[in-house]
Design a protein around this motif. Structure first.
Motif, PDB file in Angstrom:
ATOM      1  N   ARG A  70       0.826  -1.212   0.000  1.00  0.00           N
ATOM      2  CA  ARG A  70       0.000   0.000   0.000  1.00  0.00           C
ATOM      3  C   ARG A  70       0.860   1.262   0.000  1.00  0.00           C
ATOM      4  O   ARG A  70       0.532   2.229  -0.673  1.00  0.00           O
ATOM      5  CB  ARG A  70      -0.974  -0.027   1.174  1.00  0.00           C
ATOM      6  N   TRP A  77      -2.655   5.693  -6.339  1.00  0.00           N
ATOM      7  CA  TRP A  77      -3.840   5.183  -5.654  1.00  0.00           C
ATOM      8  C   TRP A  77      -5.068   5.102  -6.561  1.00  0.00           C
ATOM      9  O   TRP A  77      -5.892   4.205  -6.408  1.00  0.00           O
ATOM     10  CB  TRP A  77      -4.144   6.006  -4.401  1.00  0.00           C
ATOM     11  N   ARG A  78      -5.191   6.020  -7.507  1.00  0.00           N
ATOM     12  CA  ARG A  78      -6.359   6.006  -8.407  1.00  0.00           C
ATOM     13  C   ARG A  78      -6.359   4.768  -9.312  1.00  0.00           C
ATOM     14  O   ARG A  78      -7.406   4.361  -9.818  1.00  0.00           O
ATOM     15  CB  ARG A  78      -6.382   7.264  -9.278  1.00  0.00           C
ATOM     16  N   HIS A  79      -5.193   4.181  -9.492  1.00  0.00           N
ATOM     17  CA  HIS A  79      -5.050   3.017 -10.375  1.00  0.00           C
ATOM     18  C   HIS A  79      -4.699   1.772  -9.569  1.00  0.00           C
ATOM     19  O   HIS A  79      -3.992   0.890 -10.061  1.00  0.00           O
ATOM     20  CB  HIS A  79      -3.977   3.303 -11.437  1.00  0.00           C
ATOM     21  N   SER A  80      -5.186   1.729  -8.335  1.00  0.00           N
ATOM     22  CA  SER A  80      -4.890   0.617  -7.427  1.00  0.00           C
ATOM     23  C   SER A  80      -6.186   0.108  -6.809  1.00  0.00           C
ATOM     24  O   SER A  80      -7.160   0.849  -6.698  1.00  0.00           O
ATOM     25  CB  SER A  80      -3.947   1.084  -6.308  1.00  0.00           C
ATOM     26  N   THR A  81      -6.143  -1.125  -6.370  1.00  0.00           N
ATOM     27  CA  THR A  81      -7.333  -1.736  -5.765  1.00  0.00           C
ATOM     28  C   THR A  81      -7.189  -1.932  -4.259  1.00  0.00           C
ATOM     29  O   THR A  81      -8.060  -2.531  -3.641  1.00  0.00           O
ATOM     30  CB  THR A  81      -7.598  -3.114  -6.405  1.00  0.00           C
ATOM     31  N   VAL A  82      -6.121  -1.429  -3.683  1.00  0.00           N
ATOM     32  CA  VAL A  82      -5.820  -1.743  -2.280  1.00  0.00           C
ATOM     33  C   VAL A  82      -6.320  -0.705  -1.275  1.00  0.00           C
ATOM     34  O   VAL A  82      -6.108  -0.860  -0.079  1.00  0.00           O
ATOM     35  CB  VAL A  82      -4.308  -1.969  -2.083  1.00  0.00           C
ATOM     36  N   THR A  84      -9.519   1.554   0.451  1.00  0.00           N
ATOM     37  CA  THR A  84     -10.964   1.559   0.665  1.00  0.00           C
ATOM     38  C   THR A  84     -11.586   2.818   0.062  1.00  0.00           C
ATOM     39  O   THR A  84     -10.879   3.795  -0.204  1.00  0.00           O
ATOM     40  CB  THR A  84     -11.283   1.536   2.171  1.00  0.00           C
ATOM     41  N   PRO A  85     -12.903   2.814  -0.128  1.00  0.00           N
ATOM     42  CA  PRO A  85     -13.555   4.036  -0.611  1.00  0.00           C
ATOM     43  C   PRO A  85     -13.301   5.245   0.309  1.00  0.00           C
ATOM     44  O   PRO A  85     -13.108   6.364  -0.187  1.00  0.00           O
ATOM     45  CB  PRO A  85     -15.034   3.655  -0.654  1.00  0.00           C
ATOM     46  N   ARG A  88      -9.787   6.413  -0.349  1.00  0.00           N
ATOM     47  CA  ARG A  88      -9.719   7.051  -1.665  1.00  0.00           C
ATOM     48  C   ARG A  88     -10.269   8.480  -1.599  1.00  0.00           C
ATOM     49  O   ARG A  88      -9.718   9.394  -2.199  1.00  0.00           O
ATOM     50  CB  ARG A  88     -10.478   6.205  -2.695  1.00  0.00           C
TER      51      ARG A  88
END
Length: 159
Positions: A70, A77-82, A84-85, A88
Motif C-alpha cells: 500500500r 492510488w487512483r489506479h490501485s485496488t488496495v 478503501t472508498p 480514496r
C-alpha cells in the motif's frame, strides 16, 4: 543534496516549528486512524516533492503497521485496488487540497468525504492537509533531504 539551512538553528524558526508540531497534536487525538493520516501526509509530500516528509510519513506508516504494497501504491492510488472508498476520498481531498489552483476541492470529492467521515473527522482532514502542505513547503524551500528520519524523533517537541 545538502540542506540550505537548518530551521532549528534559527531561534524564530525553531519556535515556529515547535508551535507547528504542537498544533498538530490534536490530530493524533482525533478519531482519524493513524495509518489514514500517514497516507494522506505521504500523498501530499509526494506531490510537493518533499523527500524529508516522504521519508518521515513512509516510516511512520510502516511503524503503525501499514504494508509495503500500500505504501508503494500511494502515488498511484487512483489506479490501485488496495485502498478503501473512505481512503480514496481522503487521498482525493489531499490531492485537490494541495493542488488548489483555480478549482480548489471539487464538489464530487467533498461529497465523497461527507459520505465517509463525520464533521469532526472532516475538520481533522482539512487541518491535516493544510498542516502537511505547510511542512512540506518549509522543507522543500530549505532543501531538507530525506533518508535520515527515525520514527518518533520529534516526540520531544511537544509543549
Amino acid at each position: 543534496m545538502e540542506p540550505r539551512f537548518n530551521l532549528f538553528d534559527s531561534p524564530t524558526a525553531a519556535k515556529v516549528a515547535k508551535r507547528f508540531y504542537n498544533a498538530s497534536l490534536p490530530l493524533e487525538q482525533s478519531t482519524l486512524p493513524k495509518i489514514l493520516r500517514e497516507l494522506v501526509e505521504l500523498r501530499v509530500s509526494q506531490i510537493n516533492g518533499c523527500g524529508f516528509c516522504v521519508d518521515l510519513h513512509t516510516k511512520e506508516a510502516a511503524t503503525a503497521g501499514e504494508t509495503a504494497l500500500r505504501l508503494n501504491l500511494v502515488a498511484a492510488w487512483r489506479h490501485s485496488t488496495v485502498f478503501t472508498p473512505a481512503e480514496r476520498a481522503a487521498l482525493a481531498l489531499a490531492e485537490e487540497g494541495t493542488r488548489l489552483g483555480e478549482q480548489g476541492v471539487s464538489d464530487e470529492t467533498w461529497t465523497e468525504i461527507c459520505k465517509h467521515y463525520d464533521d469532526d473527522q472532516i475538520g481533522a482532514l482539512v487541518c491535516l492537509v493544510a498542516l502537511i502542505n505547510a511542512a512540506t513547503r518549509m522543507n522543500v524551500i530549505v532543501h531538507n533531504p530525506g533518508g535520515s528520519y527515525e520514527p518518533g524523533m520529534f516526540g520531544d517537541m511537544s509543549s
